[in-house]
Design a protein around this motif. Structure first.
Motif, short mmCIF file in Angstrom:
data_model
loop_
_atom_site.label_atom_id
_atom_site.label_comp_id
_atom_site.label_asym_id
_atom_site.label_seq_id
_atom_site.Cartn_x
_atom_site.Cartn_y
_atom_site.Cartn_z
N CYS A 48 0.76 -1.38 0.06
CA CYS A 48 0.02 0.08 -0.12
C CYS A 48 0.76 1.20 -0.12
O CYS A 48 0.46 2.25 -0.60
CB CYS A 48 -0.94 0.00 1.32
SG CYS A 48 -1.87 -1.44 1.52
N GLN B 172 3.62 2.22 -1.51
CA GLN B 172 4.13 2.47 -2.63
C GLN B 172 3.19 3.52 -3.35
O GLN B 172 3.57 4.14 -4.45
CB GLN B 172 4.44 1.33 -3.23
CG GLN B 172 5.44 0.56 -2.99
CD GLN B 172 7.00 1.18 -2.96
OE1 GLN B 172 7.56 1.45 -3.94
NE2 GLN B 172 7.36 1.06 -1.77
N HIS B 173 1.93 3.35 -3.20
CA HIS B 173 0.86 4.31 -3.84
C HIS B 173 0.61 5.31 -2.91
O HIS B 173 -0.34 6.18 -3.15
CB HIS B 173 -0.24 3.32 -4.18
CG HIS B 173 -0.14 2.53 -5.04
ND1 HIS B 173 0.03 2.71 -6.62
CD2 HIS B 173 0.44 1.04 -5.24
CE1 HIS B 173 0.21 1.57 -7.31
NE2 HIS B 173 0.64 0.75 -6.37
N ILE C 205 5.97 6.98 -2.60
CA ILE C 205 6.02 7.41 -3.73
C ILE C 205 7.48 7.44 -4.37
O ILE C 205 7.83 7.20 -5.36
CB ILE C 205 4.95 8.49 -4.40
CG1 ILE C 205 3.57 8.07 -4.02
CG2 ILE C 205 5.29 8.92 -5.63
CD1 ILE C 205 2.51 9.38 -4.54
N ARG D 298 9.02 4.28 -4.54
CA ARG D 298 8.27 3.47 -5.78
C ARG D 298 9.13 4.05 -7.06
O ARG D 298 9.50 3.24 -8.09
CB ARG D 298 6.92 3.54 -6.09
CG ARG D 298 6.26 3.31 -7.04
CD ARG D 298 4.72 3.58 -7.41
NE ARG D 298 3.97 3.37 -8.34
CZ ARG D 298 2.85 3.54 -8.94
NH1 ARG D 298 2.12 4.27 -8.09
NH2 ARG D 298 2.42 3.01 -9.85
#
Length: 281
Positions: A9, A11-12, A16, A19
């Motif tokens: 979760c 990473q979104h 970020i 990611r």
């Protein structure tokens, strides 16, 4: 090299920047990450029921592409996937949980953290070939409390060396750091902020005393606690640590000559400008 990829979760949301660096660095290394379709939360810390938490991870494991290991960038996700894999060796539990799943889990998917993928599967000797700018800095190898616990096949639970060796490969010096597997306080931040900030203060204080230029982390929760909450720690302790907290993928990217923006370093709350300048970009 190809893996099923479970981003988790963070990473979104709060990670970020992580990611961004994962996508940029792994693409440059030629390691393919095929994101699991319709993935769900691993259960993290907010699902108290063990069976439900195991079922959430089992669904993710069952969604991995056949024949591929599943890789994740998050220490907590990795820990939960590992725990679930071990728990599902119990035939009764596995049958019960599979009875609730559309895609049944056959028990053959191996969870891996992205650090293991780079250090063990890709290999540090091969990574060294991609280093364009050796990093002449001192860095804290901070593993956190979940990366090597519980069961894992790639490093020591008490005195891990994989991140130390990665830092060395990139031309930097991993400082001696006795708190490398101590909790950062992130898991208790909501329920006991004073304790969480106190734990973070211990980590940042030892990092500062070691003469390190930065702390290198492998976990979005650790990064959130040590980067985003560092100002709160400064205020509480009446001290300014000014310690950049960077992901291991960002460190790799800098050594490969990638720009700070390419690696999401501009999104950090503790500025990384001095660190980047010291590296010599």
């Amino acid at each position: 090299m190809k893996y099923s990829y479970y981003p988790g979760c963070a990473q979104h949301g709060t990670a970020i920047d992580y990611r961004t660096s994962v996508e940029a660095v792994f693409r440059r290394l030629g390691i393919e990450l095929e994101e699991v379709k319709n993935w769900n939360c691993c259960g993290a810390l907010h699902v108290p029921d063990r069976n439900v938490r195991t079922a959430l991870s089992a669904r993710t494991l069952a969604s991995a592409a056949k024949g591929l290991d599943i890789a994740t960038p998050c220490n907590l996700c990795y820990s939960n996937l590992m725990r679930a894999n071990t728990a599902l060796e119990d035939a009764a539990l596995k049958n019960m949980i599979n009875g609730k799943l559309t895609n049944k889990y056959d028990g053959n998917t191996k969870p891996k953290h992205l650090l293991e993928v780079v250090v063990k599967d890709y290999g540090l000797a091969k990574l060294a070939e991609s280093v364009k700018k050796p990093l002449k800095i001192k860095a804290v190898p901070y593993y956190g409390c979940l990366l090597t616990r519980p069961e894992n096949k790639f490093d020591s639970p008490e005195n891990p060396k994989s991140l130390d060796n990665l830092i060395l490969t990139l031309g930097a010096e991993p400082v001696k750091y006795y708190y490398k597997t101590k909790c950062c306080g992130g898991p208790v931040l909501i329920t006991n902020e004073d304790l969480a900030l106190s734990l973070a203060k211990d980590l940042l204080g030892m990092a500062k005393d070691s003469g390190a230029d930065c702390m290198v982390v492998t976990c979005p929760m650790c990064h959130l606690q040590l980067d985003a909450k560092q100002k709160a720690v400064d205020s509480k302790c009446n001290i300014k640590f000014d310690m950049p907290i960077i992901y291991f993928t960002q460190l790799i990217g800098l050594a490969m000559g990638m720009s700070p923006k390419e690696l999401g370093l501009d999104k950090h709350l503790v500025p990384t400008d001095k660190l980047v300048a010291r590296i010599g970009r």
